[in-house]
Motif scaffolding. Structure first.
Motif, PDB file in Angstrom:
ATOM      1  N   ASP A   1     -20.653  15.249   8.077  1.00  0.00           N
ATOM      2  CA  ASP A   1     -21.435  14.221   7.409  1.00  0.00           C
ATOM      3  C   ASP A   1     -20.749  13.817   6.105  1.00  0.00           C
ATOM      4  O   ASP A   1     -20.384  14.678   5.295  1.00  0.00           O
ATOM      5  CB  ASP A   1     -22.844  14.730   7.116  1.00  0.00           C
ATOM      6  CG  ASP A   1     -23.693  13.677   6.419  1.00  0.00           C
ATOM      7  OD1 ASP A   1     -23.830  12.575   6.970  1.00  0.00           O
ATOM      8  OD2 ASP A   1     -24.199  13.968   5.320  1.00  0.00           O
ATOM      9  N   HIS A   2     -20.546  12.492   5.940  1.00  0.00           N
ATOM     10  CA  HIS A   2     -19.837  11.974   4.772  1.00  0.00           C
ATOM     11  C   HIS A   2     -18.518  12.723   4.573  1.00  0.00           C
ATOM     12  O   HIS A   2     -18.195  13.205   3.484  1.00  0.00           O
ATOM     13  CB  HIS A   2     -20.707  12.077   3.516  1.00  0.00           C
ATOM     14  CG  HIS A   2     -21.836  11.096   3.504  1.00  0.00           C
ATOM     15  ND1 HIS A   2     -23.066  11.387   4.062  1.00  0.00           N
ATOM     16  CD2 HIS A   2     -21.916   9.828   3.011  1.00  0.00           C
ATOM     17  CE1 HIS A   2     -23.869  10.332   3.899  1.00  0.00           C
ATOM     18  NE2 HIS A   2     -23.196   9.372   3.282  1.00  0.00           N
ATOM     19  N   ALA A   3     -17.769  12.838   5.661  1.00  0.00           N
ATOM     20  CA  ALA A   3     -16.497  13.567   5.639  1.00  0.00           C
ATOM     21  C   ALA A   3     -15.415  12.724   6.293  1.00  0.00           C
ATOM     22  O   ALA A   3     -15.690  11.723   6.965  1.00  0.00           O
ATOM     23  CB  ALA A   3     -16.642  14.907   6.354  1.00  0.00           C
ATOM     24  N   GLU A   4     -14.170  13.126   6.116  1.00  0.00           N
ATOM     25  CA  GLU A   4     -13.047  12.442   6.748  1.00  0.00           C
ATOM     26  C   GLU A   4     -11.971  13.445   7.123  1.00  0.00           C
ATOM     27  O   GLU A   4     -11.891  14.542   6.567  1.00  0.00           O
ATOM     28  CB  GLU A   4     -12.474  11.362   5.818  1.00  0.00           C
ATOM     29  CG  GLU A   4     -11.895  11.878   4.529  1.00  0.00           C
ATOM     30  CD  GLU A   4     -11.358  10.754   3.649  1.00  0.00           C
ATOM     31  OE1 GLU A   4     -11.598   9.589   3.970  1.00  0.00           O
ATOM     32  OE2 GLU A   4     -10.692  11.064   2.645  1.00  0.00           O
ATOM     33  N   ASP A   5     -11.162  13.060   8.098  1.00  0.00           N
ATOM     34  CA  ASP A   5     -10.034  13.874   8.551  1.00  0.00           C
ATOM     35  C   ASP A   5     -10.493  15.272   8.959  1.00  0.00           C
ATOM     36  O   ASP A   5     -10.035  16.296   8.420  1.00  0.00           O
ATOM     37  CB  ASP A   5      -8.959  13.944   7.472  1.00  0.00           C
ATOM     38  CG  ASP A   5      -8.426  12.575   7.086  1.00  0.00           C
ATOM     39  OD1 ASP A   5      -8.392  11.697   7.964  1.00  0.00           O
ATOM     40  OD2 ASP A   5      -8.070  12.378   5.913  1.00  0.00           O
ATOM     41  N   VAL A   6     -11.383  15.321   9.937  1.00  0.00           N
ATOM     42  CA  VAL A   6     -11.907  16.570  10.480  1.00  0.00           C
ATOM     43  C   VAL A   6     -11.447  16.706  11.920  1.00  0.00           C
ATOM     44  O   VAL A   6     -11.487  15.740  12.688  1.00  0.00           O
ATOM     45  CB  VAL A   6     -13.443  16.611  10.392  1.00  0.00           C
ATOM     46  CG1 VAL A   6     -14.010  17.792  11.177  1.00  0.00           C
ATOM     47  CG2 VAL A   6     -13.897  16.673   8.940  1.00  0.00           C
ATOM     48  N   ARG A   7     -11.046  17.918  12.300  1.00  0.00           N
ATOM     49  CA  ARG A   7     -10.613  18.188  13.674  1.00  0.00           C
ATOM     50  C   ARG A   7     -11.365  19.406  14.186  1.00  0.00           C
ATOM     51  O   ARG A   7     -11.391  20.454  13.520  1.00  0.00           O
ATOM     52  CB  ARG A   7      -9.105  18.413  13.719  1.00  0.00           C
ATOM     53  CG  ARG A   7      -8.335  17.227  13.143  1.00  0.00           C
ATOM     54  CD  ARG A   7      -6.857  17.533  12.919  1.00  0.00           C
ATOM     55  NE  ARG A   7      -6.165  17.694  14.189  1.00  0.00           N
ATOM     56  CZ  ARG A   7      -5.685  18.835  14.631  1.00  0.00           C
ATOM     57  NH1 ARG A   7      -5.834  19.936  13.924  1.00  0.00           N
ATOM     58  NH2 ARG A   7      -5.052  18.899  15.788  1.00  0.00           N
ATOM     59  N   ILE A   8     -11.957  19.271  15.374  1.00  0.00           N
ATOM     60  CA  ILE A   8     -12.685  20.363  16.023  1.00  0.00           C
ATOM     61  C   ILE A   8     -12.009  20.589  17.364  1.00  0.00           C
ATOM     62  O   ILE A   8     -12.109  19.750  18.268  1.00  0.00           O
ATOM     63  CB  ILE A   8     -14.172  20.009  16.191  1.00  0.00           C
ATOM     64  CG1 ILE A   8     -14.809  19.742  14.822  1.00  0.00           C
ATOM     65  CG2 ILE A   8     -14.908  21.133  16.917  1.00  0.00           C
ATOM     66  CD1 ILE A   8     -16.207  19.151  14.900  1.00  0.00           C
ATOM     67  N   ILE A   9     -11.302  21.708  17.506  1.00  0.00           N
ATOM     68  CA  ILE A   9     -10.435  21.903  18.663  1.00  0.00           C
ATOM     69  C   ILE A   9     -10.585  23.319  19.200  1.00  0.00           C
ATOM     70  O   ILE A   9     -11.191  24.187  18.582  1.00  0.00           O
ATOM     71  CB  ILE A   9      -8.959  21.624  18.311  1.00  0.00           C
ATOM     72  CG1 ILE A   9      -8.467  22.594  17.232  1.00  0.00           C
ATOM     73  CG2 ILE A   9      -8.778  20.183  17.847  1.00  0.00           C
ATOM     74  CD1 ILE A   9      -6.981  22.475  16.938  1.00  0.00           C
ATOM     75  N   GLY A  10      -9.985  23.558  20.364  1.00  0.00           N
ATOM     76  CA  GLY A  10      -9.957  24.893  20.948  1.00  0.00           C
ATOM     77  C   GLY A  10     -10.536  24.919  22.341  1.00  0.00           C
ATOM     78  O   GLY A  10     -10.713  23.892  22.995  1.00  0.00           O
ATOM     79  N   ARG A  11     -10.836  26.113  22.812  1.00  0.00           N
ATOM     80  CA  ARG A  11     -11.395  26.306  24.146  1.00  0.00           C
ATOM     81  C   ARG A  11     -12.711  27.074  24.098  1.00  0.00           C
ATOM     82  O   ARG A  11     -13.201  27.547  25.123  1.00  0.00           O
ATOM     83  CB  ARG A  11     -10.388  27.067  25.029  1.00  0.00           C
ATOM     84  CG  ARG A  11      -9.080  26.321  25.280  1.00  0.00           C
ATOM     85  CD  ARG A  11      -9.288  25.102  26.149  1.00  0.00           C
ATOM     86  NE  ARG A  11      -8.030  24.449  26.460  1.00  0.00           N
ATOM     87  CZ  ARG A  11      -7.539  23.412  25.783  1.00  0.00           C
ATOM     88  NH1 ARG A  11      -8.222  22.916  24.752  1.00  0.00           N
ATOM     89  NH2 ARG A  11      -6.386  22.876  26.118  1.00  0.00           N
ATOM     90  N   GLY A  12     -13.303  27.196  22.909  1.00  0.00           N
ATOM     91  CA  GLY A  12     -14.555  27.911  22.774  1.00  0.00           C
ATOM     92  C   GLY A  12     -15.753  27.081  23.176  1.00  0.00           C
ATOM     93  O   GLY A  12     -15.635  25.931  23.625  1.00  0.00           O
ATOM     94  N   ILE A  13     -16.953  27.656  22.994  1.00  0.00           N
ATOM     95  CA  ILE A  13     -18.192  27.086  23.501  1.00  0.00           C
ATOM     96  C   ILE A  13     -19.219  26.983  22.383  1.00  0.00           C
ATOM     97  O   ILE A  13     -19.387  27.917  21.587  1.00  0.00           O
ATOM     98  CB  ILE A  13     -18.749  27.953  24.648  1.00  0.00           C
ATOM     99  CG1 ILE A  13     -17.822  27.875  25.872  1.00  0.00           C
ATOM    100  CG2 ILE A  13     -20.165  27.534  25.026  1.00  0.00           C
ATOM    101  CD1 ILE A  13     -18.194  28.839  26.978  1.00  0.00           C
ATOM    102  N   LEU A  14     -19.908  25.845  22.326  1.00  0.00           N
ATOM    103  CA  LEU A  14     -21.133  25.715  21.549  1.00  0.00           C
ATOM    104  C   LEU A  14     -22.281  25.982  22.507  1.00  0.00           C
ATOM    105  O   LEU A  14     -22.504  25.235  23.459  1.00  0.00           O
ATOM    106  CB  LEU A  14     -21.256  24.318  20.939  1.00  0.00           C
ATOM    107  CG  LEU A  14     -20.154  23.894  19.964  1.00  0.00           C
ATOM    108  CD1 LEU A  14     -20.426  22.486  19.437  1.00  0.00           C
ATOM    109  CD2 LEU A  14     -20.035  24.866  18.798  1.00  0.00           C
ATOM    110  N   ASP A  15     -23.031  27.060  22.263  1.00  0.00           N
ATOM    111  CA  ASP A  15     -24.008  27.551  23.219  1.00  0.00           C
ATOM    112  C   ASP A  15     -25.428  27.307  22.725  1.00  0.00           C
ATOM    113  O   ASP A  15     -25.841  27.831  21.687  1.00  0.00           O
ATOM    114  CB  ASP A  15     -23.789  29.055  23.442  1.00  0.00           C
ATOM    115  CG  ASP A  15     -24.782  29.631  24.435  1.00  0.00           C
ATOM    116  OD1 ASP A  15     -25.101  28.938  25.421  1.00  0.00           O
ATOM    117  OD2 ASP A  15     -25.246  30.767  24.224  1.00  0.00           O
ATOM    118  N   HIS A  16     -26.184  26.479  23.468  1.00  0.00           N
ATOM    119  CA  HIS A  16     -27.592  26.198  23.196  1.00  0.00           C
ATOM    120  C   HIS A  16     -27.856  25.803  21.743  1.00  0.00           C
ATOM    121  O   HIS A  16     -28.814  26.299  21.125  1.00  0.00           O
ATOM    122  CB  HIS A  16     -28.456  27.401  23.576  1.00  0.00           C
ATOM    123  CG  HIS A  16     -28.588  27.600  25.056  1.00  0.00           C
ATOM    124  ND1 HIS A  16     -27.585  28.169  25.820  1.00  0.00           N
ATOM    125  CD2 HIS A  16     -29.603  27.314  25.913  1.00  0.00           C
ATOM    126  CE1 HIS A  16     -27.979  28.236  27.087  1.00  0.00           C
ATOM    127  NE2 HIS A  16     -29.194  27.714  27.174  1.00  0.00           N
TER     128      HIS A  16
END
Length: 468
Positions: free
Chosen positions: A198-213
């Protein structure tokens, strides 16, 4: 333990004495660390290998699908480069036949007892269905090899290693991501929280993990230049990815499951310059929904590409455009310059006729939708619904004003084979709220090319609909 099977061959000596190695095949499975924190589904045993090497076990995750009657299905994933072989063993009962979808990939299998074997030569997302069972199927995600990995946190890297992770400030249910940060979810990482940009720039979310529920998977609001790649979101309460008032979003190789009301896949409000590539979305609401004004965001939507993806709507639309806008503005908002290309739609099921449509442009709240291309799209099954829904309407459940119009839409190289669907719909609302300039180019339904407006449910508020 990270398992990497790699076969290399020396090609020769190039100019200046440089040696070049050609990686013939490689597979990364990580079966041990994937066991952390997630439920196992024992319907199938799945293994993968480089041809002629040892089989490697995969962890069969349990995921839930279809809010009409929630069911347990299976999911596996691995990384690959080059040719690999896959074995899927059915553990509960016999079977007669197997379907590997999307059918467009033309993957052949051979049966050995209670298992099937097949070969993959490139990364892809598949549904493997025994005897037509699409509610207890195996979702197989063959990812490309990771090109960027981390083993620890640093000043600009937020690291989630194997194991379960929750926010430090419980009972908070979200983790805020600051500007100029890379978030890395390693194989085996299970994050039980929403990732908030939120109100951010140049963010990277990467990998092979899981967001669970999580409550939501990833929320991107009032931000710029956000890149999401490789992760899986399992059964959020609400959206997988929500975008509001943001610019420069790239979403690649995302996998998603949801089974609750309003658990859409990717929903974007007033976002611009978006690329969605190589995603797999199985959702119990819209897989992809593109809107204008809603809640705290205004200004219209522009420049989006969705390509090379698989969409599966257990409930609602695979693609939905134009439902929310700014009814209080003097002129309304515009949603424009959208491209949907090379997409396999595996399912569309919607009981309410108002909300039916694999490819839906349905504008309300003074929205105008224009300059939209659907190209090279294959629809495999409509359980209940219709192929196209292009309409200017007023839906009092969500709208305060009617939509303004739809113009310059192209459907090119669209195919569907099935039975029992409702007719496609192209309808304006009145003389001031028309649908104009629609082209159906090589749209083939059950082997027959769509050639005239009589094939479509239409009305007098439609102008210049052409067929090629």
């Amino acid at each position: 333990m990270r398992i990497i099977n790699c076969v290399k061959r020396l090609l020769g000596v190039l100019a200046f004495g440089v040696f070049v190695w050609n990686v013939q095949a490689q597979v990364v499975t990580n079966p041990d660390i994937q066991r952390t924190g997630m439920a196992h589904n024992d319907d199938y045993t799945v293994r993968v290998r480089v041809p002629d090497e040892e089989w490697q076990d995969l962890f069969e995750y349990n995921v839930q699908v279809d809010m009409d009657k929630i069911q347990d299905a299976s999911m596996v994933q691995f990384d690959m480069n080059g040719k690999v072989e896959v074995m899927v063993k059915k553990n509960n009962g016999n079977f007669r036949d197997v379907s590997i979808r999307p059918h467009h990939n033309q993957i052949a299998y051979r049966r050995v007892g209670d298992a099937i074997l097949f070969t993959l030569d490139k990364p892809q997302h598949l549904s493997i269905e025994f005897d037509g069972d699409r509610l207890h199927n195996l979702h197989l995600f063959a990812n490309p090899l990771e090109t960027e990995t981390y083993i620890a946190a640093s000043k600009k890297v937020m690291y989630f290693g194997p194991g379960i992770h929750r926010p430090d400030d419980l009972p908070n249910n979200q983790i805020r991501i600051p500007s100029h940060t890379t978030v890395y979810l390693a194989y085996g990482a299970v994050v039980k929280a929403k990732l908030l940009v939120d109100h951010a720039e140049d963010v990277r979310i990467i990998g092979r993990g899981i967001l669970d529920h999580p409550v939501r998977g990833i929320e991107i609001t009032n931000s710029r230049n956000v890149y999401v790649e490789g992760i899986t979101v399992v059964n959020p309460d609400h959206y997988t990815i929500f975008g509001g008032g943001s610019q420069g979003i790239t979403i690649k190789n995302l996998k998603s499951f949801s089974c609750k009301g309003w658990s859409d896949g990717i929903d974007l409000m007033c976002c611009r310059d978006v690329v969605i590539d190589q995603v797999f979305m199985r959702n119990s609401d819209d897989c992809i929904a593109l809107y204008n004004h809603r809640w705290n965001w205004w200004g219209g939507s522009k420049n989006l590409v969705l390509q090379n993806s698989v969409l599966w709507a257990d409930v609602a639309h695979p693609i939905n455009i134009g439902g929310h806008g700014d009814p209080e503005s003097s002129e309304g908002e515009i949603i424009e310059h959208l491209v949907f290309r090379n997409i396999d739609i595996l399912e569309h099921d919607e009981d309410d006729r108002m909300y039916q449509g694999c490819m839906t442009i349905s504008v309300g709240d003074k929205n105008w939708a224009r300059d939209i291309l659907f190209e090279d799209i294959r629809v495999e099954r409509i359980q209940e619904g219709r192929l196209f829904n292009i309409s200017v309407n007023f839906n009092p459940k969500y709208d305060k004003q009617p939509g303004r119009g739809i113009s310059h839409v192209v459907f090119r190289n669209i195919s569907y084979e099935g039975v029992g669907e409702n007719p496609s719909q192209v309808k304006g609302l009145d003389r001031n709220r028309m649908v104009r300039d629609i082209l159906f180019d090589n749209v083939v339904v059950n082997g027959k090319k769509m050639e005239h407006l009589e094939d479509i449910d239409s009305n007098e508020f439609v102008e210049n609909v052409r067929f090629k």
